[in-house]
Design a protein around this motif. Structure first.
Motif, PDB file in Angstrom:
ATOM      1  N   HIS A  12       0.814  -1.209   0.000  1.00 15.31           N
ATOM      2  CA  HIS A  12       0.000   0.000   0.000  1.00 15.31           C
ATOM      3  C   HIS A  12       0.851   1.264   0.000  1.00 15.31           C
ATOM      4  CE1 HIS A  12      -3.714  -2.219   0.297  1.00 15.31           C
ATOM      5  NE2 HIS A  12      -3.137  -2.994   1.200  1.00 15.31           N
ATOM      6  N   GLU A  13       1.996   1.244   0.646  1.00 15.82           N
ATOM      7  CA  GLU A  13       2.879   2.408   0.643  1.00 15.82           C
ATOM      8  C   GLU A  13       3.437   2.644  -0.748  1.00 15.82           C
ATOM      9  OE1 GLU A  13       5.795   2.722   3.729  1.00 15.82           O
ATOM     10  OE2 GLU A  13       4.437   1.850   5.206  1.00 15.82           O
ATOM     11  N   ALA A  14       3.827   1.582  -1.434  1.00 18.94           N
ATOM     12  CA  ALA A  14       4.348   1.723  -2.789  1.00 18.94           C
ATOM     13  C   ALA A  14       3.256   2.235  -3.731  1.00 18.94           C
ATOM     14  CB  ALA A  14       4.904   0.401  -3.293  1.00 18.94           C
ATOM     15  N   LEU A  15       2.041   1.733  -3.582  1.00 19.73           N
ATOM     16  CA  LEU A  15       0.941   2.195  -4.425  1.00 19.73           C
ATOM     17  C   LEU A  15       0.645   3.676  -4.186  1.00 19.73           C
ATOM     18  CD1 LEU A  15      -1.489  -0.850  -4.170  1.00 19.73           C
ATOM     19  CD2 LEU A  15      -0.082  -0.186  -6.134  1.00 19.73           C
ATOM     20  N   ALA A  16       0.694   4.121  -2.942  1.00 18.09           N
ATOM     21  CA  ALA A  16       0.464   5.529  -2.622  1.00 18.09           C
ATOM     22  C   ALA A  16       1.571   6.399  -3.219  1.00 18.09           C
ATOM     23  CB  ALA A  16       0.397   5.712  -1.111  1.00 18.09           C
ATOM     24  N   GLU A  17       2.811   5.926  -3.155  1.00 20.43           N
ATOM     25  CA  GLU A  17       3.929   6.671  -3.723  1.00 20.43           C
ATOM     26  C   GLU A  17       3.794   6.778  -5.236  1.00 20.43           C
ATOM     27  OE1 GLU A  17       8.771   6.361  -3.921  1.00 20.43           O
ATOM     28  OE2 GLU A  17       7.741   5.549  -2.179  1.00 20.43           O
ATOM     29  N   ILE A  18       3.385   5.714  -5.884  1.00 20.27           N
ATOM     30  CA  ILE A  18       3.184   5.731  -7.334  1.00 20.27           C
ATOM     31  C   ILE A  18       2.079   6.714  -7.698  1.00 20.27           C
ATOM     32  CG2 ILE A  18       2.353   4.344  -9.286  1.00 20.27           C
ATOM     33  CD1 ILE A  18       3.861   1.955  -7.897  1.00 20.27           C
ATOM     34  N   GLU A  19       1.018   6.747  -6.918  1.00 15.95           N
ATOM     35  CA  GLU A  19      -0.082   7.674  -7.168  1.00 15.95           C
ATOM     36  C   GLU A  19       0.386   9.124  -7.046  1.00 15.95           C
ATOM     37  OE1 GLU A  19      -4.404   8.893  -5.293  1.00 15.95           O
ATOM     38  OE2 GLU A  19      -3.623   6.894  -4.913  1.00 15.95           O
ATOM     39  N   LEU A  20       1.178   9.424  -6.012  1.00 18.42           N
ATOM     40  CA  LEU A  20       1.698  10.778  -5.843  1.00 18.42           C
ATOM     41  C   LEU A  20       2.628  11.163  -6.984  1.00 18.42           C
ATOM     42  CD1 LEU A  20       2.390  10.941  -2.001  1.00 18.42           C
ATOM     43  CD2 LEU A  20       0.606  12.141  -3.277  1.00 18.42           C
ATOM     44  N   CYS A  21       3.450  10.239  -7.434  1.00 19.03           N
ATOM     45  CA  CYS A  21       4.339  10.515  -8.564  1.00 19.03           C
ATOM     46  C   CYS A  21       3.529  10.823  -9.819  1.00 19.03           C
ATOM     47  CB  CYS A  21       5.274   9.328  -8.823  1.00 19.03           C
ATOM     48  SG  CYS A  21       6.569   9.153  -7.606  1.00 19.03           S
ATOM     49  N   GLY A  22       2.461  10.076 -10.026  1.00 24.91           N
ATOM     50  CA  GLY A  22       1.584  10.325 -11.165  1.00 24.91           C
ATOM     51  C   GLY A  22       0.948  11.698 -11.095  1.00 24.91           C
ATOM     52  N   GLU A  23       0.498  12.090  -9.908  1.00 25.24           N
ATOM     53  CA  GLU A  23      -0.099  13.408  -9.738  1.00 25.24           C
ATOM     54  C   GLU A  23       0.925  14.508  -9.996  1.00 25.24           C
ATOM     55  OE1 GLU A  23      -2.125  13.656  -5.970  1.00 25.24           O
ATOM     56  OE2 GLU A  23      -3.233  11.821  -6.372  1.00 25.24           O
ATOM     57  N   LEU A  24       2.158  14.287  -9.577  1.00 22.30           N
ATOM     58  CA  LEU A  24       3.217  15.256  -9.802  1.00 22.30           C
ATOM     59  C   LEU A  24       3.538  15.379 -11.290  1.00 22.30           C
ATOM     60  CD1 LEU A  24       5.131  17.206  -8.391  1.00 22.30           C
ATOM     61  CD2 LEU A  24       6.733  15.322  -8.109  1.00 22.30           C
ATOM     62  N   ASP A  41       4.976  20.973  -3.212  1.00 23.49           N
ATOM     63  CA  ASP A  41       4.470  20.629  -1.882  1.00 23.49           C
ATOM     64  C   ASP A  41       2.954  20.496  -1.889  1.00 23.49           C
ATOM     65  OD1 ASP A  41       7.011  20.580  -0.842  1.00 23.49           O
ATOM     66  OD2 ASP A  41       6.852  22.510   0.181  1.00 23.49           O
ATOM     67  N   GLU A  42       2.280  21.377  -2.634  1.00 20.38           N
ATOM     68  CA  GLU A  42       0.818  21.322  -2.715  1.00 20.38           C
ATOM     69  C   GLU A  42       0.354  20.034  -3.386  1.00 20.38           C
ATOM     70  OE1 GLU A  42      -2.670  23.752  -5.026  1.00 20.38           O
ATOM     71  OE2 GLU A  42      -1.018  24.911  -4.171  1.00 20.38           O
ATOM     72  N   VAL A  43       1.002  19.671  -4.493  1.00 16.06           N
ATOM     73  CA  VAL A  43       0.630  18.444  -5.208  1.00 16.06           C
ATOM     74  C   VAL A  43       0.871  17.220  -4.328  1.00 16.06           C
ATOM     75  CG1 VAL A  43       1.207  16.954  -7.178  1.00 16.06           C
ATOM     76  CG2 VAL A  43       1.022  19.429  -7.501  1.00 16.06           C
ATOM     77  N   LEU A  44       1.989  17.224  -3.607  1.00 19.41           N
ATOM     78  CA  LEU A  44       2.340  16.079  -2.762  1.00 19.41           C
ATOM     79  C   LEU A  44       1.672  16.133  -1.388  1.00 19.41           C
ATOM     80  CD1 LEU A  44       6.142  15.765  -3.596  1.00 19.41           C
ATOM     81  CD2 LEU A  44       4.224  14.491  -4.578  1.00 19.41           C
ATOM     82  N   ARG A  45       0.882  17.180  -1.165  1.00 16.45           N
ATOM     83  CA  ARG A  45       0.125  17.346   0.081  1.00 16.45           C
ATOM     84  C   ARG A  45       1.045  17.353   1.305  1.00 16.45           C
ATOM     85  NH1 ARG A  45      -3.268  14.082  -3.218  1.00 16.45           N
ATOM     86  NH2 ARG A  45      -2.626  12.129  -2.315  1.00 16.45           N
ATOM     87  N   VAL A  46       2.195  18.033   1.177  1.00 15.72           N
ATOM     88  CA  VAL A  46       3.161  18.096   2.271  1.00 15.72           C
ATOM     89  C   VAL A  46       2.567  18.832   3.463  1.00 15.72           C
ATOM     90  CG1 VAL A  46       5.414  19.011   2.973  1.00 15.72           C
ATOM     91  CG2 VAL A  46       5.140  17.898   0.757  1.00 15.72           C
ATOM     92  N   GLY A  47       1.915  19.966   3.240  1.00 11.05           N
ATOM     93  CA  GLY A  47       1.331  20.732   4.325  1.00 11.05           C
ATOM     94  C   GLY A  47       0.274  19.959   5.080  1.00 11.05           C
ATOM     95  N   GLU A  48      -0.513  19.153   4.379  1.00 13.25           N
ATOM     96  CA  GLU A  48      -1.546  18.358   5.023  1.00 13.25           C
ATOM     97  C   GLU A  48      -0.929  17.363   5.992  1.00 13.25           C
ATOM     98  OE1 GLU A  48      -4.106  16.530   2.137  1.00 13.25           O
ATOM     99  OE2 GLU A  48      -4.399  18.407   1.072  1.00 13.25           O
TER     100      GLU A  48
END
Length: 54
Positions: A12-24, A41-48
């Motif tokens: 699940h961690e790898a899938l979440a990372e792949i999803e974030l990379c796709g969004e970026l 940071d906004e795309v990767l939801r760092v502040g959240e």
């Protein structure tokens, strides 16, 4: 190769990372110029992540 029995293992961690990379990648392709650190940071939801840790 996946087992014949249909037993899939999901990381699940790898899938979440792949999803974030796709969004970026999508954000970068739509921007037309280099993304600022704030935009990344906004795309990767760092502040959240920081706010929910409090």
């Amino acid at each position: 190769m996946a087992p014949v029995g249909g037993t899939a293992v999901q990381d699940h961690e790898a899938l979440a990372e792949i999803e974030l990379c796709g969004e970026l990648i999508i954000a970068a392709s739509e921007a037309g110029e280099r993304l600022s650190m704030e935009s990344i940071d906004e795309v990767l939801r760092v502040g959240e992540e920081r706010n929910s840790a409090r």
